[in-house]
Design a protein around this motif. Sequence first.
Motif, PDB file in Angstrom:
ATOM      1  N   MET A 198       1.216  -1.329   0.253  1.00 44.88           N
ATOM      2  CA  MET A 198       0.164  -0.166   0.556  1.00 44.88           C
ATOM      3  C   MET A 198       0.529   1.107   0.220  1.00 44.88           C
ATOM      4  O   MET A 198       0.557   1.920  -0.380  1.00 44.88           O
ATOM      5  CB  MET A 198      -0.482   0.545   1.459  1.00 44.88           C
ATOM      6  N   ALA A 248      -8.026  -7.371  -0.767  1.00 48.74           N
ATOM      7  CA  ALA A 248      -6.655  -5.824  -0.893  1.00 48.74           C
ATOM      8  C   ALA A 248      -7.720  -5.110   0.329  1.00 48.74           C
ATOM      9  O   ALA A 248      -7.144  -4.471   0.900  1.00 48.74           O
ATOM     10  CB  ALA A 248      -7.544  -5.485  -2.218  1.00 48.74           C
ATOM     11  N   THR A 288     -10.605  -0.623  -7.418  1.00 44.41           N
ATOM     12  CA  THR A 288     -11.551  -1.985  -6.922  1.00 44.41           C
ATOM     13  C   THR A 288     -12.229  -2.605  -7.721  1.00 44.41           C
ATOM     14  O   THR A 288     -12.114  -4.002  -8.079  1.00 44.41           O
ATOM     15  CB  THR A 288     -12.660  -1.063  -6.186  1.00 44.41           C
ATOM     16  N   VAL A 345      -6.135  -2.883   2.795  1.00 40.01           N
ATOM     17  CA  VAL A 345      -6.104  -1.895   2.769  1.00 40.01           C
ATOM     18  C   VAL A 345      -6.287  -1.287   4.369  1.00 40.01           C
ATOM     19  O   VAL A 345      -5.657  -0.399   5.338  1.00 40.01           O
ATOM     20  CB  VAL A 345      -7.180  -0.961   1.980  1.00 40.01           C
ATOM     21  N   GLY A 385      -9.835  -4.777  -9.681  1.00 45.58           N
ATOM     22  CA  GLY A 385      -8.880  -6.228  -8.904  1.00 45.58           C
ATOM     23  C   GLY A 385     -10.245  -7.145  -9.051  1.00 45.58           C
ATOM     24  O   GLY A 385      -9.882  -7.749  -9.333  1.00 45.58           O
ATOM     25  N   ASN A 414      -3.926   1.113  -2.298  1.00 46.14           N
ATOM     26  CA  ASN A 414      -3.706   0.187  -4.247  1.00 46.14           C
ATOM     27  C   ASN A 414      -4.925  -0.654  -4.013  1.00 46.14           C
ATOM     28  O   ASN A 414      -5.086  -1.997  -3.013  1.00 46.14           O
ATOM     29  CB  ASN A 414      -2.790  -0.691  -4.237  1.00 46.14           C
ATOM     30  N   PHE A 415      -6.648  -0.880  -4.209  1.00 42.17           N
ATOM     31  CA  PHE A 415      -7.544  -1.470  -4.278  1.00 42.17           C
ATOM     32  C   PHE A 415      -7.789  -2.799  -4.828  1.00 42.17           C
ATOM     33  O   PHE A 415      -8.131  -3.747  -5.193  1.00 42.17           O
ATOM     34  CB  PHE A 415      -8.547  -0.754  -4.404  1.00 42.17           C
ATOM     35  N   LEU A 453      -4.492  -4.249  -5.590  1.00 41.20           N
ATOM     36  CA  LEU A 453      -3.981  -5.798  -4.949  1.00 41.20           C
ATOM     37  C   LEU A 453      -4.299  -6.790  -5.875  1.00 41.20           C
ATOM     38  O   LEU A 453      -2.847  -7.455  -6.138  1.00 41.20           O
ATOM     39  CB  LEU A 453      -4.072  -5.801  -4.023  1.00 41.20           C
ATOM     40  N   THR A 458       2.660  -3.214  -7.290  1.00 43.37           N
ATOM     41  CA  THR A 458       2.011  -4.942  -7.923  1.00 43.37           C
ATOM     42  C   THR A 458       3.320  -5.618  -7.480  1.00 43.37           C
ATOM     43  O   THR A 458       2.816  -6.878  -7.339  1.00 43.37           O
ATOM     44  CB  THR A 458       1.654  -4.197  -9.543  1.00 43.37           C
ATOM     45  N   ALA A 493       3.102  -6.684  -4.076  1.00 44.80           N
ATOM     46  CA  ALA A 493       1.863  -7.628  -3.798  1.00 44.80           C
ATOM     47  C   ALA A 493       1.949  -9.218  -3.720  1.00 44.80           C
ATOM     48  O   ALA A 493       1.546 -10.147  -4.156  1.00 44.80           O
ATOM     49  CB  ALA A 493       0.954  -6.812  -4.856  1.00 44.80           C
TER      50      ALA A 493
END
Length: 358
Positions: free
Chosen positions: A54, A284, A127, A288, A130, A65-66, A68, A257, A260
């Motif tokens: 994040m 994610a 979001t 968060v 993802g 970073n939603f 993820l 990224t 992750a």
Amino acid sequence: MGAFIKRMGVPTFIVAVFLIIILVSAFALGLSVPVLISDALRRVGMNGLLVLAMVPAIKSGTGPNFALPIGIVGGLFALVCCMELDIMGFQLLLFSSLLAIVICVLMGWVYGKLLNAVKGAEMTIATYTGFSIVALFAILWLTVPFSNKKMGWMLGKGLRETIQMDAFKADEIISRIGMFNIGGTKEVVDGVVTYTGGVTIPTGILLLFLLGCLLVSLFFKTKTGIAIYAGGVNPRFAQASGLDTNRYRVIANIISTVLAGLGIIVYSQGWGYGQLYSAPLNMAFPAVAGVLIGGATASKATCVHVVIGVCLFQGLLTSAMPVSNLLFPGTDLPEIMRMIIQNGVILYALTQVKGGGR
């Protein structure tokens, strides 16, 4: 007291007090507090890199970073590719991590370009991006012609929803490096060391998490890191100073990224399973919530926030479940409590323009 709470951050203070209450309740109910602490430490190491991902995104100005899952599915794809070659043990983690870096750099570059095209709506776009990538890879897991019997279904084609890491001798191998116990007894069964009672410290996975925090902190002291932060704090001033803010936003999201992708490999070996299909869909949100609980906001985050947040959040989730099971047997209260805390913290933090971070 009000000034202290404001400086600490309201979510951080509330969750810290709640965690203390839960641990006291666990002791009063006769639960083993050392065992709860051991499980919490293991989960801290497993989730650490995912929460750390994040920091670059928030510092660049694109917010938490939603998306993820983009990095997560990239890391999982690298992992199953190396499993297909029947690579075992540390070599599996090493080669899958190297391949994950390559895949996640490409995916992060494309994602960064997308965010530059939708400035002002990054978190909303993130979001749905993802969610979309998880659905796309759900099709991929069924159609890619993998043939390793350790990963496929007994009948038909495609990969199983859950792949056991111990089938590739990669179950908790990082966690066991330097592992020691305080106050318990040691047992060795088939060459595997286990501990009964006391607090077990998974040294290897915790050191890996702290090493990641150190590297990210050092990176943001470099010229590129400072430029990323400057573009996130004041984009107009950064552009007036001659900085290409779009380029630095892309770099930050590539780093996020990649973290992750590496994080899900560490998570999988710690959990003992590689989980595909819909498993990465909501991963994610805990990440968060973890960084926001630590005192970060939608525009400010440091590695200190990550360490504090992941310890508080994972400690709370680990200890709350057995306590609530004793107090309210036969209910789904632990899961309800987790969702309330997780999403409530996200909602609070995103409504604070200048939150209570450090």
